[in-house]
Design a protein around this motif. Structure first.
Motif, mmCIF file in Angstrom:
data_model
loop_
_atom_site.group_PDB
_atom_site.id
_atom_site.type_symbol
_atom_site.label_atom_id
_atom_site.label_comp_id
_atom_site.label_asym_id
_atom_site.label_seq_id
_atom_site.Cartn_x
_atom_site.Cartn_y
_atom_site.Cartn_z
ATOM 1 N N ASN A 1 1.085 -0.857 -0.111
ATOM 2 C CA ASN A 1 0.068 -0.119 -0.416
ATOM 3 C C ASN A 1 0.768 1.592 -0.239
ATOM 4 O O ASN A 1 2.096 1.493 1.028
ATOM 5 C CB ASN A 1 -0.848 0.094 0.956
ATOM 6 N N LEU B 1 0.475 11.437 -2.188
ATOM 7 C CA LEU B 1 -0.684 11.480 -1.645
ATOM 8 C C LEU B 1 -1.376 13.168 -1.892
ATOM 9 O O LEU B 1 -2.420 13.284 -1.479
ATOM 10 C CB LEU B 1 -0.100 10.608 -0.318
ATOM 11 N N GLN C 1 -3.891 4.131 -7.010
ATOM 12 C CA GLN C 1 -2.682 4.229 -6.151
ATOM 13 C C GLN C 1 -2.105 3.876 -7.178
ATOM 14 O O GLN C 1 -1.010 5.075 -7.562
ATOM 15 C CB GLN C 1 -2.582 3.691 -5.295
ATOM 16 N N GLN D 1 -2.781 7.548 -9.016
ATOM 17 C CA GLN D 1 -2.181 8.787 -8.448
ATOM 18 C C GLN D 1 -0.220 8.255 -8.835
ATOM 19 O O GLN D 1 0.068 9.365 -9.061
ATOM 20 C CB GLN D 1 -2.152 8.127 -6.984
#
Length: 412
Positions: A180, A239, A261, A264
């Motif tokens: 993660n 983030l 992600q 991202q």
């Protein structure tokens, strides 16, 4: 300051161990040109773990043999998403229909390799290494990154998962796997690396030497250790910079979160060329009717959110997604009365999706009347798909990565 092996593993980094330093620094003219001309091209690999049932993913609804082989598991013509006069998509893939209509979904039929192996682990290693003899230590994506010799630095390949997949094991390029991105930071029980970064870098370098010995083979890793900390900073900063343009699905086994992600990192200009993620659960020996459709639905929903997000963020033109599984399932459903499923097979289907993809059907659908011991016979070698991506999208001659020449498909 010391850094133990336990501390190192706690950082969530799985580094692709290195090889000869000379290969890191020697750049061919082609590699330089490729690095400059292919800067924005990104490949996202989605592994469907367990052996996806290709026959119920791309369905030969016009073939009577399909219904004879699968009296309980077959989908009728009225339920499938028609792709042609003979085949259609599983209805659970409805969120991919617009990509087909727009010409951005390529479906490669009958994909496999010579002398197929029905072992999950061995077959997956074959796909990862692109070597049907399963004797190659590095992965096809790792070798691609080694050939490219990208000058931007940093992590060139990133996997969202528990461990670095064989496909991303490189000889001289930094790749990693994280569970993660929210927790992707280098930290130990006693020291946060921001407090004394130079000392932590030296400790990490020392660990590399202790674990594998000193010498030229470790030069690349020793010089790359500082980059680990820079990349951890970059991921944490991303983030703050990225806001998803759509809501990603939750509760889908983590695929939506992983693809979010990856989006991202793409949107915030990560140096990575390749991203890798997984969707598990495709080993459907029993109870397939209640498992397979929902799995495909999760796949379609997450991939649709991913590309919708990238399109709204003006980054979809530079991304291709490859979805594959280690093998398909047998043509005939098994005999589990009331709990029918399908056993390990051979040929299956591969999807490629992206705004740069030329959609359509590629390869021939395997014959249901000419089975090999109950299995579909492959018509398209998976290395032709890899070769097409390498030659037409990724900027490296495929023979340098695959160790041979394979015909290109025209989906790019």
């Amino acid at each position: 300051m010391s850094l133990s092996r336990r501390d190192f593993l706690r950082s969530t980094l799985w580094l692709s161990a290195s090889c000869a330093a000379s290969s890191l620094f020697e750049r061919s003219a082609f590699a330089q040109a490729a690095s400059q001309s292919q800067t924005g091209k990104t490949l996202v690999v989605l592994q469907l773990t367990g052996g996806n049932d290709g026959l119920n993913t791309v369905i030969p609804y016009a073939d009577d043999l399909y219904y004879k082989l699968r009296p309980s598991l077959a989908y009728g013509r009225d339920s499938v998403i028609l792709l042609s006069d003979t085949v259609g998509l599983n209805p659970s893939l409805s969120k991919l229909r617009s990509y087909w209509d727009q010409g951005n979904l390529a479906v490669v039929q009958g994909v496999g390799y010579p002398k197929p192996n029905r072992s999950h682990f061995e077959s997956m290693d074959i796909w990862h290494s692109a070597d049907p003899t399963n004797r190659t230590a590095t992965g096809w994506l790792g070798r691609y990154l080694d050939e490219l010799h990208d000058t931007r630095g940093g992590l060139q390949g990133l996997s969202l998962g528990d461990a670095l997949p064989h496909a991303l094991i490189a000889g001289a390029t930094l790749t990693t796997s994280v569970q993660n991105l929210d927790g992707f930071q280098v930290q130990t029980d006693e020291h946060n690396y921001h407090k004394d970064r130079p000392a932590m870098v030296r400790a990490l370098q020392d660990l590399f030497v202790k674990q594998a010995g000193d010498g030229d083979a470790l030069t690349a890793l020793r010089q790359s250790s500082a980059q680990v900390f820079d990349d951890a900073d970059r991921f944490q900063e991303s983030l703050k910079l990225y806001k998803p343009a759509v809501a990603y699905p939750a509760g889908d086994g983590g695929l939506g979160r992983s693809l979010q992600q990856i989006a991202q990192l793409i949107v915030t200009d990560s140096p990575a060329r390749v991203y890798y993620t997984f969707l598990d659960g495709f080993d459907t020996h029993a109870g397939q009717k209640n498992q397979h459709g929902p799995l495909l639905g999760r796949l379609a929903a997450a991939v649709d959110a991913f590309f919708t997000d990238l399109r709204l963020q003006k980054r979809a033109n530079d991304v291709v997604l490859l979805a594959f599984s280690e093998f398909g399932r047998r043509a005939k459903e098994n005999g589990s009365k009331g709990k029918e499923g399908t056993d390990h097979g051979k040929a299956s289907v591969v999807f490629l999706l992206g705004d740069g993809v030329k959609g359509g059907l590629y390869g021939a659908y395997p014959s249901l009347s000419d089975l090999d011991d109950g299995d579909l016979v492959f018509n398209t070698d998976f290395r032709s798909i890899y070769a097409s991506l390498l030659d037409r999208w990724m900027g490296v001659p495929s023979d340098k990565v695959l160790g041979g020449t394979f015909p290109n498909l025209t989906f790019l």
